[in-house]
Design a protein around this motif. Structure first.
Motif, short mmCIF file in Angstrom:
data_model
loop_
_atom_site.label_atom_id
_atom_site.label_comp_id
_atom_site.label_asym_id
_atom_site.label_seq_id
_atom_site.Cartn_x
_atom_site.Cartn_y
_atom_site.Cartn_z
N THR A 282 17.33 -35.00 -26.63
CA THR A 282 18.19 -35.86 -25.83
C THR A 282 17.67 -35.92 -24.40
O THR A 282 17.66 -34.90 -23.71
CB THR A 282 19.64 -35.35 -25.83
OG1 THR A 282 20.08 -35.18 -27.19
CG2 THR A 282 20.56 -36.31 -25.11
N PRO A 283 17.20 -37.08 -23.95
CA PRO A 283 16.76 -37.17 -22.56
C PRO A 283 17.94 -37.31 -21.62
O PRO A 283 18.78 -38.19 -21.79
CB PRO A 283 15.89 -38.43 -22.57
CG PRO A 283 16.42 -39.25 -23.68
CD PRO A 283 16.97 -38.32 -24.70
N LEU A 284 18.00 -36.43 -20.66
CA LEU A 284 19.05 -36.46 -19.64
C LEU A 284 18.37 -36.61 -18.28
O LEU A 284 17.15 -36.62 -18.16
CB LEU A 284 19.89 -35.19 -19.70
CG LEU A 284 20.58 -34.91 -21.05
CD1 LEU A 284 21.24 -33.54 -21.03
CD2 LEU A 284 21.59 -36.00 -21.38
N ARG A 285 19.20 -36.70 -17.27
CA ARG A 285 18.64 -36.79 -15.92
C ARG A 285 17.88 -35.51 -15.59
O ARG A 285 18.44 -34.43 -15.65
CB ARG A 285 19.73 -37.04 -14.89
CG ARG A 285 20.42 -38.39 -15.05
CD ARG A 285 21.47 -38.59 -13.96
NE ARG A 285 22.17 -39.85 -14.15
CZ ARG A 285 21.74 -41.01 -13.69
NH1 ARG A 285 20.62 -41.06 -13.00
NH2 ARG A 285 22.43 -42.11 -13.89
N GLU A 286 16.60 -35.67 -15.33
CA GLU A 286 15.72 -34.59 -14.89
C GLU A 286 15.46 -33.53 -15.94
O GLU A 286 14.89 -32.48 -15.64
CB GLU A 286 16.26 -33.92 -13.61
CG GLU A 286 16.41 -34.87 -12.44
CD GLU A 286 16.89 -34.16 -11.20
OE1 GLU A 286 17.24 -32.96 -11.27
OE2 GLU A 286 16.91 -34.81 -10.14
N LEU A 287 15.83 -33.79 -17.14
CA LEU A 287 15.53 -32.81 -18.20
C LEU A 287 15.58 -33.48 -19.57
O LEU A 287 16.19 -34.53 -19.74
CB LEU A 287 16.47 -31.62 -18.14
CG LEU A 287 17.96 -31.86 -18.40
CD1 LEU A 287 18.31 -31.77 -19.88
CD2 LEU A 287 18.79 -30.85 -17.62
N ASN A 288 14.94 -32.80 -20.51
CA ASN A 288 15.06 -33.16 -21.93
C ASN A 288 15.73 -31.99 -22.64
O ASN A 288 15.27 -30.85 -22.54
CB ASN A 288 13.70 -33.42 -22.56
CG ASN A 288 13.06 -34.70 -22.06
OD1 ASN A 288 13.75 -35.63 -21.67
ND2 ASN A 288 11.73 -34.73 -22.05
N ARG A 289 16.81 -32.29 -23.34
CA ARG A 289 17.53 -31.22 -24.07
C ARG A 289 17.12 -31.29 -25.53
O ARG A 289 17.28 -32.30 -26.18
CB ARG A 289 19.03 -31.37 -23.91
CG ARG A 289 19.84 -30.32 -24.68
CD ARG A 289 21.31 -30.46 -24.39
NE ARG A 289 21.59 -30.16 -22.98
CZ ARG A 289 22.68 -30.55 -22.35
NH1 ARG A 289 23.57 -31.32 -22.98
NH2 ARG A 289 22.86 -30.22 -21.09
N ILE A 290 16.62 -30.16 -26.03
CA ILE A 290 16.18 -30.08 -27.42
C ILE A 290 17.15 -29.19 -28.18
O ILE A 290 17.38 -28.03 -27.79
CB ILE A 290 14.75 -29.52 -27.53
CG1 ILE A 290 13.77 -30.38 -26.71
CG2 ILE A 290 14.30 -29.47 -28.98
CD1 ILE A 290 13.48 -29.83 -25.34
N ASN A 291 17.73 -29.72 -29.25
CA ASN A 291 18.61 -28.95 -30.14
C ASN A 291 17.99 -28.92 -31.53
O ASN A 291 17.36 -29.88 -31.96
CB ASN A 291 20.00 -29.59 -30.23
CG ASN A 291 20.72 -29.58 -28.90
OD1 ASN A 291 20.55 -30.49 -28.08
ND2 ASN A 291 21.53 -28.57 -28.68
N TRP A 292 18.17 -27.82 -32.23
CA TRP A 292 17.67 -27.73 -33.60
C TRP A 292 18.67 -27.02 -34.49
O TRP A 292 19.60 -26.34 -34.00
CB TRP A 292 16.31 -27.03 -33.64
CG TRP A 292 16.25 -25.66 -32.99
CD1 TRP A 292 16.58 -24.47 -33.54
CD2 TRP A 292 15.85 -25.39 -31.64
NE1 TRP A 292 16.39 -23.46 -32.65
CE2 TRP A 292 15.93 -23.99 -31.46
CE3 TRP A 292 15.42 -26.19 -30.56
CZ2 TRP A 292 15.62 -23.37 -30.26
CZ3 TRP A 292 15.10 -25.57 -29.37
CH2 TRP A 292 15.20 -24.17 -29.23
N SER A 293 18.48 -27.20 -35.78
CA SER A 293 19.43 -26.65 -36.75
C SER A 293 19.14 -25.17 -37.01
O SER A 293 18.01 -24.70 -36.85
CB SER A 293 19.34 -27.43 -38.07
OG SER A 293 18.02 -27.40 -38.58
N ALA A 294 20.19 -24.45 -37.38
CA ALA A 294 20.10 -23.01 -37.64
C ALA A 294 19.42 -22.76 -38.99
O ALA A 294 19.33 -23.65 -39.84
CB ALA A 294 21.49 -22.40 -37.64
N PRO A 295 18.92 -21.54 -39.23
CA PRO A 295 18.34 -21.21 -40.54
C PRO A 295 19.33 -21.42 -41.67
O PRO A 295 20.54 -21.19 -41.51
CB PRO A 295 17.95 -19.73 -40.39
CG PRO A 295 17.79 -19.53 -38.92
CD PRO A 295 18.81 -20.41 -38.27
N LEU A 296 18.80 -21.83 -42.82
CA LEU A 296 19.63 -22.09 -43.99
C LEU A 296 19.67 -20.91 -44.95
O LEU A 296 20.35 -20.98 -45.97
CB LEU A 296 19.11 -23.33 -44.72
CG LEU A 296 19.06 -24.63 -43.90
CD1 LEU A 296 18.42 -25.74 -44.71
CD2 LEU A 296 20.44 -25.02 -43.43
#
Length: 630
Positions: A282-296
């Motif tokens: 997710t590009p935000l102001r002055e940063l990129n936020r990276i989210n990922w899924s938890a282990p299955l």
């Protein structure tokens, strides 16, 4: 050959005249072969049962020549017709009916062999040449089998054994053999699942190492709906590409099982699970936020995050599911990839690489809504952009069956967009949308949103319709629309289930029917109807008539006629036993009173012929017998 045959017969006749004291009358040829199938070269001695002295018995060994020889050696493969001849003065010389002898060329029989667990092996005879086969298991034991048989054998110890299959002909003679070596084990060795990597189109590539000489399969479990798929892994292969797309709605766990040939219904499982990870940037102001899924599943070791191929972070806590990248430049494209290691690094799950163009001055959000519907055999795509967003260009991804992922930049920024490069009658198409804002930054892609495909057929007295659940729109309700030839709705039906329905054909007065699926989805603007392809079905025309009637004026079954449905043209002819036409009509509503030229016809059986054409132009002809009683 014919002169030789005649000369041989003359010689035999002269011999018989010389020994006329032994002439017999009333005898018939009689003999049998010791076997019907032999292996070349083979010497055959027919067994005589005629009771005639041997010097009066001759044989034709398949070449048209009668010989006094009581044995013959066949050196060439083929089928031979063996005959016996008797030259007796009383009988005048008789020749028997032939008995077929098959001579087989020595050859190596074909078979498949596989090792099982618990020191067992299995052999499947794939050869069809020989009547029987002998399996030598390599440990001193043998088994007799026939073509197509599957035989199982248990060994007393592990090791390497040479298994030989022999082709057996008549009189238990071996006619060629073939051998294969097999490694007998107590347990089928475990495969190594090395990595699961999600490609750009969302399909996962599974890499592995398989021990030689055994069969394995890949198990794919969808953690969203718990559906399970299995795929056979070819011997010697080291990778497999799943046909299914990984997304937030479909995430998978992969594992490799061994197939036990002696008990295919119970595969052998190992602790080698590796699940996919989805990543969202997710590009935000002055940063990129990276989210990922938890282990299955269990076995987690670490996360490693890469940006443009360079590692920018590593964590050993499995609850670390977000990272903010502030080391970015406006207008620069960044591609992120997550690698999750399991089992102390022995296996790795590699996420799909997600690329975005970011800016310190803008924060483009994904389209808040995206819809796809079928209109006039084309796909119409609409979308809703976030508030206060200025779109410079729209990007479209198209996921089509049997085609690589397509991505195009649209020439328009406002909906709708019409995709006419589709075949909506057979295939569902999925799309994703993104956009570039005026700062040059790209929004995240939408989740895939798809069209629906409806299929149907006439089965018995019902119209059967089926489809797959529509994904990408949340909760969906379904309706079935019946259409006329001008695409106007003439009927609406509620399905009997979420993926199929049936409608009695008695509900319809038309022979030709058109249907489409209506998917009702909730949007920000309210309920919206999304349409599938339209299908055409034809109800079979029918002709109903009795096989007998009694024109005796008792008020019951006094006349004969045909009841029709969906018939356009019609004629009925009735013939008597001499082929004379005694009744004709082209009116389906007409009734015959059983008279010819005003006179009742005799009781008995008459032939009727019906020729018709239904409303769709299909021709029908039926012939039957009609019984007239009194």
């Amino acid at each position: 050959m014919h002169k030789f045959y005649q000369l041989s017969a003359v010689v035999v006749s002269l011999l018989l005249l010389a020994i006329g004291a032994h002439a017999q009358t009333g005898v018939q040829p009689c003999f049998r072969l010791p076997t019907a199938i032999v292996c070349a070269p083979a010497t055959i001695t027919p067994i005589d049962c005629s009771g005639v002295p041997p010097n009066l018995v001759v044989y034709d060994y398949g070449d048209g020549q009668l010989r006094l020889d009581k044995s013959f050696t066949f050196t060439r493969p083929g089928k031979y017709l063996i005959r016996q001849g008797l030259n007796t003065l009383g009988s005048g010389g008789n020749v028997s009916q032939p008995i077929e002898l098959t001579v087989i060329e020595p050859r190596s029989p074909t078979f498949r062999i596989a090792a099982c667990s618990n020191r067992a092996a299995i052999v499947e005879i794939t050869d069809t040449t020989f009547p029987e086969y002998e399996i030598e298991w390599g440990d001193g034991t043998t088994t007799i089998a026939k073509s197509g048989d599957t035989k199982q054998h248990s060994y007393g110890a592990e090791g390497s054994f040479n298994v030989t299959v022999k082709g057996i002909t008549g009189q238990n003679v071996a006619c060629g053999s073939a051998s294969q070596r097999i490694n007998v084990v107590l347990q089928i060795p475990a495969p190594t699942l090395r990595s699961v990597s999600v490609r750009a189109d969302g399909r996962a590539i599974i890499s592995y190492m398989l021990p030689a000489g055994f069969n394995y399969r890949l198990q794919q479990v969808n953690i969203v709906d718990n559906t399970v798929k299995t795929f056979h892994l070819s011997a010697g292969s080291n990778s497999f590409t799943s046909p299914d797309i990984t997304s937030a709605f479909d995430r998978y766990i992969y594992s490799i099982e061994a197939i036990n040939p002696c008990n295919t219904g119970q595969p052998i499982s190992y602790f080698n699970q590796v699940g996919v990870h989805t990543i969202r940037v997710t590009p935000l102001r002055e940063l990129n936020r990276i989210n990922w899924s938890a282990p299955l599943h269990l076995g987690f070791t670490s996360y490693t995050l890469f940006r443009n191929g360079t590692k920018i972070g590593e964590w050993t806590g499995q609850n670390m599911l977000q990272f903010e990248d502030r080391n970015i430049t406006c207008g620069q494209q960044y591609c992120y990839r997550l690698e999750t290691r399991y089992y102390n690094g022995a296996a790795v799950s590699i996420s799909q690489e997600v690329c975005i163009t970011t800016s310190r001055e803008s924060d483009p959000q994904r389209f808040t809504e995206a819809l796809a519907t079928v209109t006039n055999e084309q796909v119409q795509i609409t979308w809703r952009q976030p508030e206060r967003t200025r779109v410079a260009s729209v990007l479209l991804r198209k996921i089509a069956p049997r085609q690589p992922l397509q991505q195009i930049t649209l020439t328009q920024t406002a909906p709708p967009y019409v995709d006419n490069n589709v075949f909506t009658a057979a295939d569902a198409y999925c799309y994703q949308l993104s956009y570039i804002d005026n700062c040059g930054n790209q929004s995240p892609w939408t989740e895939p949103f798809c069209t629906a495909v409806i299929n149907g057929k006439i089965s018995g007295d019902s119209v059967l319709l089926n489809w797959q659940e529509l994904r990408g729109y949340g909760a969906v309700n379904y309706l079935i629309e019946q259409l006329d030839e001008n695409n106007r709705t003439v009927n609406i039906f509620r399905p009997t289930s979420r993926t199929s329905t049936f409608i009695p054909v008695g509900n319809f007065s038309n022979q030709l029917l058109r249907f489409r699926l209506v998917s009702l989805v909730n949007t920000q603007g309210g309920m919206v109807a999304l349409y599938s392809n339209a299908i055409r079905l034809r109800i079979n025309a029918t002709l109903y008539y009795p096989t007998a009637f009694s024109p005796n004026n008792d008020g019951l079954n006094d006349t004969f006629g045909v009841t029709t449905r969906f018939i356009d043209k019609f004629n009925l002819q009735v013939f008597n036993r001499w082929g004379e036409l005694i009744y004709y009509t082209d009116d389906p509503a007409a009734r015959w009173d059983g008279t010819y030229k005003g006179v009742p016809v005799p009781t008995g059986t008459y032939a009727l012929v019906i020729q018709a054409q239904d409303l769709s132009g299909r021709k029908i002809e039926e012939k039957a017998m009609l019984l007239i009683t009194k």
